[in-house]
Design a protein around this motif. Structure first.
Motif, PDB file in Angstrom:
ATOM      1  N   SER A 154       2.493  12.300  -9.750  1.00 36.02           N
ATOM      2  CA  SER A 154       2.011  13.678  -9.582  1.00 36.02           C
ATOM      3  C   SER A 154       3.121  14.685  -9.876  1.00 36.02           C
ATOM      4  O   SER A 154       2.896  15.694 -10.549  1.00 36.02           O
ATOM      5  CB  SER A 154       1.482  13.877  -8.153  1.00 36.02           C
ATOM      6  N   LEU A 155       4.325  14.413  -9.365  1.00 34.09           N
ATOM      7  CA  LEU A 155       5.455  15.294  -9.657  1.00 34.09           C
ATOM      8  C   LEU A 155       5.745  15.325 -11.152  1.00 34.09           C
ATOM      9  O   LEU A 155       6.087  16.371 -11.716  1.00 34.09           O
ATOM     10  CB  LEU A 155       6.701  14.829  -8.889  1.00 34.09           C
TER      11      LEU A 155
ATOM     12  N   ILE B 210       0.836  -1.202   0.000  1.00 33.78           N
ATOM     13  CA  ILE B 210       0.000   0.000   0.000  1.00 33.78           C
ATOM     14  C   ILE B 210       0.870   1.251   0.000  1.00 33.78           C
ATOM     15  O   ILE B 210       0.614   2.227  -0.729  1.00 33.78           O
ATOM     16  CB  ILE B 210      -0.955  -0.010   1.211  1.00 33.78           C
ATOM     17  N   CYS B 211       1.933   1.243   0.823  1.00 32.99           N
ATOM     18  CA  CYS B 211       2.828   2.403   0.900  1.00 32.99           C
ATOM     19  C   CYS B 211       3.521   2.659  -0.434  1.00 32.99           C
ATOM     20  O   CYS B 211       3.612   3.807  -0.885  1.00 32.99           O
ATOM     21  CB  CYS B 211       3.866   2.184   1.996  1.00 32.99           C
ATOM     22  N   LEU B 212       4.003   1.603  -1.068  1.00 37.13           N
ATOM     23  CA  LEU B 212       4.685   1.768  -2.354  1.00 37.13           C
ATOM     24  C   LEU B 212       3.732   2.281  -3.430  1.00 37.13           C
ATOM     25  O   LEU B 212       4.128   3.069  -4.296  1.00 37.13           O
ATOM     26  CB  LEU B 212       5.324   0.443  -2.785  1.00 37.13           C
ATOM     27  N   PHE B 213       2.475   1.837  -3.364  1.00 35.80           N
ATOM     28  CA  PHE B 213       1.489   2.329  -4.329  1.00 35.80           C
ATOM     29  C   PHE B 213       1.252   3.827  -4.125  1.00 35.80           C
ATOM     30  O   PHE B 213       1.138   4.591  -5.094  1.00 35.80           O
ATOM     31  CB  PHE B 213       0.175   1.562  -4.176  1.00 35.80           C
ATOM     32  N   LEU B 214       1.227   4.261  -2.867  1.00 35.53           N
ATOM     33  CA  LEU B 214       1.059   5.687  -2.586  1.00 35.53           C
ATOM     34  C   LEU B 214       2.278   6.482  -3.040  1.00 35.53           C
ATOM     35  O   LEU B 214       2.147   7.586  -3.595  1.00 35.53           O
ATOM     36  CB  LEU B 214       0.823   5.898  -1.084  1.00 35.53           C
ATOM     37  N   PHE B 215       3.471   5.919  -2.834  1.00 37.27           N
ATOM     38  CA  PHE B 215       4.687   6.559  -3.350  1.00 37.27           C
ATOM     39  C   PHE B 215       4.627   6.707  -4.869  1.00 37.27           C
ATOM     40  O   PHE B 215       5.067   7.711  -5.431  1.00 37.27           O
ATOM     41  CB  PHE B 215       5.926   5.745  -2.968  1.00 37.27           C
ATOM     42  N   LEU B 216       4.076   5.680  -5.531  1.00 37.64           N
ATOM     43  CA  LEU B 216       3.958   5.716  -6.989  1.00 37.64           C
ATOM     44  C   LEU B 216       3.051   6.864  -7.428  1.00 37.64           C
ATOM     45  O   LEU B 216       3.362   7.598  -8.380  1.00 37.64           O
ATOM     46  CB  LEU B 216       3.415   4.382  -7.499  1.00 37.64           C
ATOM     47  N   LEU B 217       1.936   7.046  -6.742  1.00 37.63           N
ATOM     48  CA  LEU B 217       1.029   8.148  -7.070  1.00 37.63           C
ATOM     49  C   LEU B 217       1.711   9.507  -6.877  1.00 37.63           C
ATOM     50  O   LEU B 217       1.516  10.431  -7.681  1.00 37.63           O
ATOM     51  CB  LEU B 217      -0.233   8.060  -6.202  1.00 37.63           C
ATOM     52  N   CYS B 218       2.520   9.625  -5.824  1.00 39.27           N
ATOM     53  CA  CYS B 218       3.243  10.882  -5.586  1.00 39.27           C
ATOM     54  C   CYS B 218       4.252  11.157  -6.696  1.00 39.27           C
ATOM     55  O   CYS B 218       4.385  12.294  -7.170  1.00 39.27           O
ATOM     56  CB  CYS B 218       3.956  10.828  -4.233  1.00 39.27           C
ATOM     57  N   SER B 219       4.966  10.111  -7.128  1.00 39.08           N
ATOM     58  CA  SER B 219       5.948  10.271  -8.201  1.00 39.08           C
ATOM     59  C   SER B 219       5.272  10.692  -9.506  1.00 39.08           C
ATOM     60  O   SER B 219       5.765  11.560 -10.231  1.00 39.08           O
ATOM     61  CB  SER B 219       6.716   8.965  -8.402  1.00 39.08           C
TER      62      SER B 219
ATOM     63  N   TYR C 187       4.545  25.198  -3.475  1.00 42.26           N
ATOM     64  CA  TYR C 187       3.719  24.605  -2.418  1.00 42.26           C
ATOM     65  C   TYR C 187       3.061  23.305  -2.881  1.00 42.26           C
ATOM     66  O   TYR C 187       2.729  22.440  -2.055  1.00 42.26           O
ATOM     67  CB  TYR C 187       2.656  25.616  -1.956  1.00 42.26           C
ATOM     68  N   HIS C 188       2.876  23.146  -4.174  1.00 41.91           N
ATOM     69  CA  HIS C 188       2.363  21.873  -4.673  1.00 41.91           C
ATOM     70  C   HIS C 188       3.390  20.754  -4.455  1.00 41.91           C
ATOM     71  O   HIS C 188       3.030  19.621  -4.141  1.00 41.91           O
ATOM     72  CB  HIS C 188       2.014  21.991  -6.163  1.00 41.91           C
ATOM     73  N   ILE C 189       4.673  21.085  -4.607  1.00 40.51           N
ATOM     74  CA  ILE C 189       5.726  20.100  -4.344  1.00 40.51           C
ATOM     75  C   ILE C 189       5.733  19.743  -2.865  1.00 40.51           C
ATOM     76  O   ILE C 189       5.825  18.564  -2.497  1.00 40.51           O
ATOM     77  CB  ILE C 189       7.093  20.652  -4.778  1.00 40.51           C
ATOM     78  N   TYR C 190       5.628  20.739  -2.005  1.00 38.13           N
ATOM     79  CA  TYR C 190       5.595  20.469  -0.565  1.00 38.13           C
ATOM     80  C   TYR C 190       4.420  19.557  -0.199  1.00 38.13           C
ATOM     81  O   TYR C 190       4.542  18.680   0.666  1.00 38.13           O
ATOM     82  CB  TYR C 190       5.478  21.780   0.223  1.00 38.13           C
TER      83      TYR C 190
END
Length: 401
Positions: A77-78, A66-75, A95-98
């Motif tokens: 998004s960037l 689950i954590c890795l999937f959330l990391f994937l979504l963050c990547s 602030y979007h990066i933060y």
């Protein structure tokens, strides 16, 4: 497990170089680099204790997925924020990066206890020292290659290619985690409330002198001694080497750490682990002081590599202490406390570095941090006699018997 750990750290370092350089180019303010660390540390600290409880009462592999999937979504998004159309649509700013880093901090808070607990289930107790070495080596390989690739990608191909590479690597790490054989989670003998469970973990750490001393030592060393957050400033204003030079400088500590891992793997096991831990943290502080006053790129790179070598000694010893001396059914909670002390201290240390650099100046702030690190080592060596005299081999034999 090791492949997933390597790829996750590799991708995180690529992202870290890109985010740090992008934010600094937008703001030209060293404090903004510290805010990146703070944005990740705050949510990680807030969820850590509950995450530790969850890791001791749920499937650790599932938590990591689950954590890795959330990391994937963050990547991803960037990556999307690098497109002009996206920036125009949402009015993109730093602030979007933060915000994205804040969300990834939540995932990291759950990731660390689950990963620590899962490793102890995969490896027999008598191999904890070797497993800590291999796990640390995989971690350091990610630290080595990530900044270099991140700096080169950002310098030659731009932000889009850098963030896309980051996302692809996180996705592969997620697949690797899916392939780990399912492990049963050790259960407590009696049912506990959330408050009782968290309290038990805290009490265990704070009543255990060796564990408490080891993580406290690293907490203050990382909090005051690290200069990684300020490397974009050194690269841009002091050494004048740009993003490519930044990537090399970010890589140098991990190169030193890997070389030290090879030395430790070949070296005969020492019976003076506590002394070695104290000396390694002290050596790290000295390296930071010398790095601050260096004006030569090659000497600075050497000092960063040497600091990584010293840091890796302390990481391996502390990881083995945690693995050996923590009961199976409390690993998540103890790791959560360790994450608050050590893991988040990297990000809070980044904020401290940025704030100190703004108030004192970049070079004086790094010198101050190195001096504080050496002071912490001196106090710990005088107060924590059990840690100072620690022999891990003897401890493992006693536990096995």
């Amino acid at each position: 497990f090791l492949t997933s750990r390597f790829l996750f750290m590799f991708s995180a370092q690529i992202q870290g170089v890109a985010v740090g350089w992008q934010v600094y180019q937008i703001t030209k303010d060293p404090l903004s680099l510290g805010i990146i660390g703070l944005a990740e540390a705050i949510p990680s600290i807030l969820v850590s204790l509950y995450a530790g409880h969850l890791a001791d009462n749920a499937n650790r592999k599932n938590i990591m997925q689950i954590c890795l999937f959330l990391f994937l979504l963050c990547s991803l998004s960037l990556f999307l924020f690098t497109f002009d159309l996206t920036q125009q649509y949402i009015g993109f700013s730093v602030y979007h990066i933060y915000t994205i880093i804040f969300i990834s901090g939540i995932a990291r808070g759950f990731m660390s206890p689950a990963s620590f607990g899962l490793l102890s289930q995969i490896v027999p107790r008598n191999l904890y020292t070797q497993s800590s070495l291999w796990s640390s080596t995989a971690f350091q390989f990610g630290l080595v290659s990530g900044p270099a690739i991140g700096g080169l990608l950002y310098g030659f191909a731009g932000a889009k290619a850098t963030y896309l590479t980051d996302a692809i690597l996180v996705f592969i790490a997620f697949i690797c985690t899916c392939l780990i054989k399912k492990q049963e989670t050790p259960k407590s003998q009696e049912q506990q409330s959330l408050f009782e469970s968290i309290s038990e973990g805290l009490n265990f750490v704070f009543k255990h002198q060796i564990i408490l001393s080891a993580i406290t030592l690293d907490l203050f060393a990382v909090l005051f001694g690290g200069a990684v957050a300020l490397l974009p400033v050194f690269a841009d204003q002091i050494l004048h080497v740009g993003p490519k030079g930044l990537g090399i400088m970010r890589t140098a500590p991990a190169v030193g750490a890997i070389l030290m891992s090879l030395i430790i793997a070949k070296k005969k096991k020492s019976n003076k682990d506590g002394r070695n831990l104290l000396l390694s943290v002290g050596g790290f502080g000295i390296c930071m002081i010398l790095f601050a006053i260096s004006k030569n790129l090659y000497f600075s790179i050497f000092l960063l590599a040497l600091s990584g070598a010293f840091d890796n000694v302390s990481v391996i010893i502390r990881s083995t202490i945690m693995q050996v001396m923590t009961p199976d059914n409390m690993r998540g909670r103890v790791s959560a406390v360790n994450s608050i002390f050590i893991g988040s201290s990297n990000e809070i240390g980044s904020f401290e570095s940025g704030l100190a650099a703004k108030v004192m100046g970049t070079i004086p702030s790094v010198i101050f941090g190195g001096c504080m690190t050496m002071l912490v080592v001196l106090i710990t060596s005088l107060k924590a006699d059990k840690l100072r005299n620690l022999d891990l081999k003897k401890q493992i034999e006693q536990i096995n018997n």
